[in-house]
Design a protein around this motif. Sequence first.
Motif, PDB file in Angstrom:
ATOM      1  N   PRO A  32      71.474 -42.310  29.371  1.00  0.00           N
ATOM      2  CA  PRO A  32      71.820 -40.909  29.095  1.00  0.00           C
ATOM      3  C   PRO A  32      70.782 -40.088  28.331  1.00  0.00           C
ATOM      4  O   PRO A  32      70.897 -38.882  28.252  1.00  0.00           O
ATOM      5  CB  PRO A  32      73.109 -41.023  28.269  1.00  0.00           C
ATOM      6  N   VAL A  33      69.753 -40.727  27.790  1.00  0.00           N
ATOM      7  CA  VAL A  33      68.759 -39.998  27.006  1.00  0.00           C
ATOM      8  C   VAL A  33      67.415 -40.087  27.720  1.00  0.00           C
ATOM      9  O   VAL A  33      66.951 -41.179  28.052  1.00  0.00           O
ATOM     10  CB  VAL A  33      68.643 -40.585  25.579  1.00  0.00           C
ATOM     11  N   SER A  34      66.809 -38.941  27.923  1.00  0.00           N
ATOM     12  CA  SER A  34      65.504 -38.933  28.587  1.00  0.00           C
ATOM     13  C   SER A  34      64.437 -39.513  27.663  1.00  0.00           C
ATOM     14  O   SER A  34      64.606 -39.556  26.442  1.00  0.00           O
ATOM     15  CB  SER A  34      65.117 -37.507  28.983  1.00  0.00           C
ATOM     16  N   VAL A  35      63.339 -39.938  28.270  1.00  0.00           N
ATOM     17  CA  VAL A  35      62.242 -40.502  27.485  1.00  0.00           C
ATOM     18  C   VAL A  35      61.710 -39.465  26.498  1.00  0.00           C
ATOM     19  O   VAL A  35      61.457 -39.774  25.329  1.00  0.00           O
ATOM     20  CB  VAL A  35      61.114 -41.003  28.424  1.00  0.00           C
ATOM     21  N   SER A  36      61.579 -38.219  26.944  1.00  0.00           N
ATOM     22  CA  SER A  36      61.050 -37.175  26.050  1.00  0.00           C
ATOM     23  C   SER A  36      62.002 -36.916  24.885  1.00  0.00           C
ATOM     24  O   SER A  36      61.566 -36.710  23.751  1.00  0.00           O
ATOM     25  CB  SER A  36      60.778 -35.888  26.817  1.00  0.00           C
ATOM     26  N   ALA A  37      63.304 -36.934  25.138  1.00  0.00           N
ATOM     27  CA  ALA A  37      64.274 -36.727  24.054  1.00  0.00           C
ATOM     28  C   ALA A  37      64.228 -37.892  23.073  1.00  0.00           C
ATOM     29  O   ALA A  37      64.334 -37.687  21.855  1.00  0.00           O
ATOM     30  CB  ALA A  37      65.677 -36.564  24.624  1.00  0.00           C
ATOM     31  N   LEU A  38      64.048 -39.097  23.577  1.00  0.00           N
ATOM     32  CA  LEU A  38      63.957 -40.258  22.708  1.00  0.00           C
ATOM     33  C   LEU A  38      62.692 -40.196  21.848  1.00  0.00           C
ATOM     34  O   LEU A  38      62.731 -40.475  20.651  1.00  0.00           O
ATOM     35  CB  LEU A  38      63.983 -41.540  23.534  1.00  0.00           C
ATOM     36  N   VAL A  39      61.597 -39.778  22.434  1.00  0.00           N
ATOM     37  CA  VAL A  39      60.340 -39.632  21.684  1.00  0.00           C
ATOM     38  C   VAL A  39      60.499 -38.564  20.601  1.00  0.00           C
ATOM     39  O   VAL A  39      60.064 -38.752  19.456  1.00  0.00           O
ATOM     40  CB  VAL A  39      59.165 -39.306  22.632  1.00  0.00           C
ATOM     41  N   ARG A  40      61.141 -37.435  20.941  1.00  0.00           N
ATOM     42  CA  ARG A  40      61.395 -36.384  19.943  1.00  0.00           C
ATOM     43  C   ARG A  40      62.248 -36.916  18.802  1.00  0.00           C
ATOM     44  O   ARG A  40      61.973 -36.665  17.625  1.00  0.00           O
ATOM     45  CB  ARG A  40      62.116 -35.193  20.592  1.00  0.00           C
ATOM     46  N   GLY A  41      63.282 -37.659  19.150  1.00  0.00           N
ATOM     47  CA  GLY A  41      64.154 -38.249  18.128  1.00  0.00           C
ATOM     48  C   GLY A  41      63.405 -39.231  17.245  1.00  0.00           C
ATOM     49  O   GLY A  41      63.607 -39.262  16.032  1.00  0.00           O
ATOM     50  N   GLU A  42      62.537 -40.031  17.851  1.00  0.00           N
ATOM     51  CA  GLU A  42      61.752 -40.989  17.075  1.00  0.00           C
ATOM     52  C   GLU A  42      60.791 -40.281  16.126  1.00  0.00           C
ATOM     53  O   GLU A  42      60.619 -40.696  14.979  1.00  0.00           O
ATOM     54  CB  GLU A  42      60.982 -41.926  18.010  1.00  0.00           C
ATOM     55  N   ARG A  43      60.164 -39.204  16.581  1.00  0.00           N
ATOM     56  CA  ARG A  43      59.264 -38.427  15.712  1.00  0.00           C
ATOM     57  C   ARG A  43      60.033 -37.804  14.551  1.00  0.00           C
ATOM     58  O   ARG A  43      59.597 -37.848  13.406  1.00  0.00           O
ATOM     59  CB  ARG A  43      58.556 -37.333  16.509  1.00  0.00           C
ATOM     60  N   TRP A  44      61.170 -37.233  14.874  1.00  0.00           N
ATOM     61  CA  TRP A  44      62.004 -36.613  13.849  1.00  0.00           C
ATOM     62  C   TRP A  44      62.458 -37.665  12.842  1.00  0.00           C
ATOM     63  O   TRP A  44      62.417 -37.446  11.641  1.00  0.00           O
ATOM     64  CB  TRP A  44      63.202 -35.946  14.524  1.00  0.00           C
ATOM     65  N   TYR A  45      62.864 -38.817  13.360  1.00  0.00           N
ATOM     66  CA  TYR A  45      63.338 -39.893  12.493  1.00  0.00           C
ATOM     67  C   TYR A  45      62.208 -40.437  11.619  1.00  0.00           C
ATOM     68  O   TYR A  45      62.414 -40.771  10.463  1.00  0.00           O
ATOM     69  CB  TYR A  45      63.952 -41.015  13.324  1.00  0.00           C
ATOM     70  N   ALA A  46      60.995 -40.510  12.172  1.00  0.00           N
ATOM     71  CA  ALA A  46      59.849 -40.986  11.399  1.00  0.00           C
ATOM     72  C   ALA A  46      59.570 -40.054  10.220  1.00  0.00           C
ATOM     73  O   ALA A  46      59.140 -40.494   9.160  1.00  0.00           O
ATOM     74  CB  ALA A  46      58.619 -41.092  12.298  1.00  0.00           C
ATOM     75  N   ARG A  47      59.838 -38.775  10.413  1.00  0.00           N
ATOM     76  CA  ARG A  47      59.624 -37.797   9.346  1.00  0.00           C
ATOM     77  C   ARG A  47      60.685 -37.923   8.246  1.00  0.00           C
ATOM     78  O   ARG A  47      60.377 -37.960   7.070  1.00  0.00           O
ATOM     79  CB  ARG A  47      59.647 -36.385   9.929  1.00  0.00           C
ATOM     80  N   LEU A  48      61.940 -37.967   8.640  1.00  0.00           N
ATOM     81  CA  LEU A  48      63.036 -38.007   7.663  1.00  0.00           C
ATOM     82  C   LEU A  48      63.489 -39.420   7.329  1.00  0.00           C
ATOM     83  O   LEU A  48      63.988 -39.670   6.247  1.00  0.00           O
ATOM     84  CB  LEU A  48      64.226 -37.201   8.179  1.00  0.00           C
ATOM     85  N   GLY A  49      63.367 -40.310   8.285  1.00  0.00           N
ATOM     86  CA  GLY A  49      63.691 -41.705   8.075  1.00  0.00           C
ATOM     87  C   GLY A  49      65.144 -41.977   7.743  1.00  0.00           C
ATOM     88  O   GLY A  49      66.046 -41.208   8.074  1.00  0.00           O
ATOM     89  N   ALA A  50      65.324 -43.078   7.063  1.00  0.00           N
ATOM     90  CA  ALA A  50      66.661 -43.559   6.744  1.00  0.00           C
ATOM     91  C   ALA A  50      67.460 -42.575   5.906  1.00  0.00           C
ATOM     92  O   ALA A  50      68.685 -42.522   6.001  1.00  0.00           O
ATOM     93  CB  ALA A  50      66.559 -44.895   6.015  1.00  0.00           C
ATOM     94  N   VAL A  85      69.018 -47.174  17.219  1.00  0.00           N
ATOM     95  CA  VAL A  85      67.910 -47.205  18.168  1.00  0.00           C
ATOM     96  C   VAL A  85      66.614 -47.571  17.449  1.00  0.00           C
ATOM     97  O   VAL A  85      65.793 -48.339  17.955  1.00  0.00           O
ATOM     98  CB  VAL A  85      67.774 -45.837  18.889  1.00  0.00           C
ATOM     99  N   MET A  86      66.445 -47.040  16.245  1.00  0.00           N
ATOM    100  CA  MET A  86      65.225 -47.285  15.468  1.00  0.00           C
ATOM    101  C   MET A  86      65.273 -48.611  14.707  1.00  0.00           C
ATOM    102  O   MET A  86      64.361 -48.934  13.964  1.00  0.00           O
ATOM    103  CB  MET A  86      64.990 -46.130  14.494  1.00  0.00           C
ATOM    104  N   ARG A  87      66.352 -49.364  14.879  1.00  0.00           N
ATOM    105  CA  ARG A  87      66.507 -50.685  14.271  1.00  0.00           C
ATOM    106  C   ARG A  87      66.423 -50.675  12.744  1.00  0.00           C
ATOM    107  O   ARG A  87      65.803 -51.542  12.132  1.00  0.00           O
ATOM    108  CB  ARG A  87      65.487 -51.659  14.837  1.00  0.00           C
ATOM    109  N   LEU A  88      67.055 -49.675  12.151  1.00  0.00           N
ATOM    110  CA  LEU A  88      67.131 -49.627  10.697  1.00  0.00           C
ATOM    111  C   LEU A  88      67.890 -50.870  10.221  1.00  0.00           C
ATOM    112  O   LEU A  88      68.903 -51.234  10.814  1.00  0.00           O
ATOM    113  CB  LEU A  88      67.878 -48.359  10.252  1.00  0.00           C
ATOM    114  N   PRO A  89      67.421 -51.539   9.172  1.00  0.00           N
ATOM    115  CA  PRO A  89      68.135 -52.730   8.690  1.00  0.00           C
ATOM    116  C   PRO A  89      69.601 -52.406   8.370  1.00  0.00           C
ATOM    117  O   PRO A  89      69.914 -51.354   7.828  1.00  0.00           O
ATOM    118  CB  PRO A  89      67.365 -53.117   7.419  1.00  0.00           C
TER     119      PRO A  89
END
Length: 142
Positions: free
Chosen positions: A68-86, A107-111
């Motif tokens: 259900p999630v496009s590759v580009s949306a997943l990449v955007r989410g990963e970038r956003w998550y890398a900025r704000l993180g846990a 998805v980002m495998r947060l502990p």
Amino acid sequence: MLSLFLVALASATVLPGGSEAWLARQWCLGEPPLALWGVATLGNTLGSLINVALGRYARNFQGRRWFPVSVSALVRGERWYARLGAWSLLLSWAPLVGDALTMLAGVMRLPWWRASLLILIAKGVRYAVLLWLAGRWLAPLC
């Protein structure tokens, strides 16, 4: 109390729910506020952890056409998550974005321990505020 737990749990998943209204109802029925806080917080936290698990599991199907999630949306989410993180999980209480944040943490495998702690804090504060508001504004109506 079991009904509050189940409503709070379902409300934190992708299922629709209204744990706030149920919490207010239980408060008006005279249930102890500390017990209400604990049950609602636990149920809602466990519901969010279901979302984390779904996010972890969903990553296995990333390459499938029906994913259900496009590759580009997943990449955007990963970038956003890398900025704000846990720390973004402190917003897991928020409508609409909270579910997405908890799934993204999976998805980002947060502990697990970190996800559990941050979600528990966010949900606990949320229900404490709701109960304080109920005591302040809802008391005359009950």
